[in-house]
Design a protein around this motif. Structure first.
Motif, PDB file in Angstrom:
ATOM      1  N   GLY A   1      -8.870  -3.471  -1.355  1.00 29.99           N
ATOM      2  CA  GLY A   1      -9.985  -3.558  -2.303  1.00 29.99           C
ATOM      3  C   GLY A   1      -9.637  -3.133  -3.703  1.00 29.99           C
ATOM      4  N   LYS A   2      -8.449  -2.612  -3.918  1.00 25.45           N
ATOM      5  CA  LYS A   2      -8.056  -2.128  -5.257  1.00 25.45           C
ATOM      6  C   LYS A   2      -7.623  -3.256  -6.129  1.00 25.45           C
ATOM      7  CE  LYS A   2      -6.719   2.496  -3.844  1.00 25.45           C
ATOM      8  NZ  LYS A   2      -5.669   3.480  -3.735  1.00 25.45           N
TER       9      LYS A   2
ATOM     10  N   GLN B   1      -9.290  -0.105   2.059  1.00 25.76           N
ATOM     11  CA  GLN B   1      -9.373   0.514   0.742  1.00 25.76           C
ATOM     12  C   GLN B   1      -8.252   0.030  -0.149  1.00 25.76           C
ATOM     13  OE1 GLN B   1      -9.340   4.710   1.596  1.00 25.76           O
ATOM     14  NE2 GLN B   1     -11.539   4.771   2.046  1.00 25.76           N
ATOM     15  N   CYS B   2      -7.063  -0.090   0.400  1.00 31.74           N
ATOM     16  CA  CYS B   2      -5.917  -0.553  -0.389  1.00 31.74           C
ATOM     17  C   CYS B   2      -6.135  -1.995  -0.835  1.00 31.74           C
ATOM     18  CB  CYS B   2      -4.639  -0.442   0.437  1.00 31.74           C
ATOM     19  SG  CYS B   2      -3.186  -1.111  -0.371  1.00 31.74           S
TER      20      CYS B   2
ATOM     21  N   CYS C   1       0.817  -1.212   0.000  1.00 27.14           N
ATOM     22  CA  CYS C   1       0.000   0.000   0.000  1.00 27.14           C
ATOM     23  C   CYS C   1       0.854   1.267   0.000  1.00 27.14           C
ATOM     24  CB  CYS C   1      -0.923   0.017   1.220  1.00 27.14           C
ATOM     25  SG  CYS C   1      -2.093  -1.351   1.276  1.00 27.14           S
TER      26      CYS C   1
ATOM     27  N   GLN D   1      -7.898   2.612   5.816  1.00 27.60           N
ATOM     28  CA  GLN D   1      -6.957   2.799   4.714  1.00 27.60           C
ATOM     29  C   GLN D   1      -6.511   1.452   4.154  1.00 27.60           C
ATOM     30  OE1 GLN D   1      -4.206   5.299   6.951  1.00 27.60           O
ATOM     31  NE2 GLN D   1      -4.635   6.997   5.558  1.00 27.60           N
TER      32      GLN D   1
END
Length: 94
Positions: free
Chosen positions: A93-94, A90-91, A51, A87
């Motif tokens: 999930g990319k 979200q990372c 990340c 955070q």
């Protein structure tokens, strides 16, 4: 109440207050140990997921995490841990 009785009540009250302060200090230390361990796990995830998060909360220094935690309110360290979790989610999930 006699002077002896008043003094006894004062001493008993002071002892109870001291016990509460000791218990609160032990709980805070335990909470900061949890916070620091969690912060280290989050940093490991940061590295594993690549990340590349950086900043004050993104490092692998247990002592620094403990010291920071001891200097802030529980709400502040809880928020910091939650923000890192968000955070990382979200990372991931990319």
């Amino acid at each position: 109440m006699t002077m002896f009785g008043t003094r006894t009540v004062f001493i008993a009250t002071a002892l109870v207050a001291a016990q509460f302060a000791i218990a609160a200090g032990a709980q805070a230390q335990s909470s900061c140990k949890w916070y620091a361990a969690t912060a280290l796990k989050q940093q490991q995830s940061n590295e594993q997921l690549k990340c590349n998060f950086t900043g004050l909360g993104w490092h692998a220094d247990l002592g620094r995490h403990l010291q920071w935690c001891k200097g802030v309110s529980p709400d502040e360290w809880k928020t910091a841990a939650q923000e890192r979790d968000q955070q990382l989610a979200q990372c991931a999930g990319k």
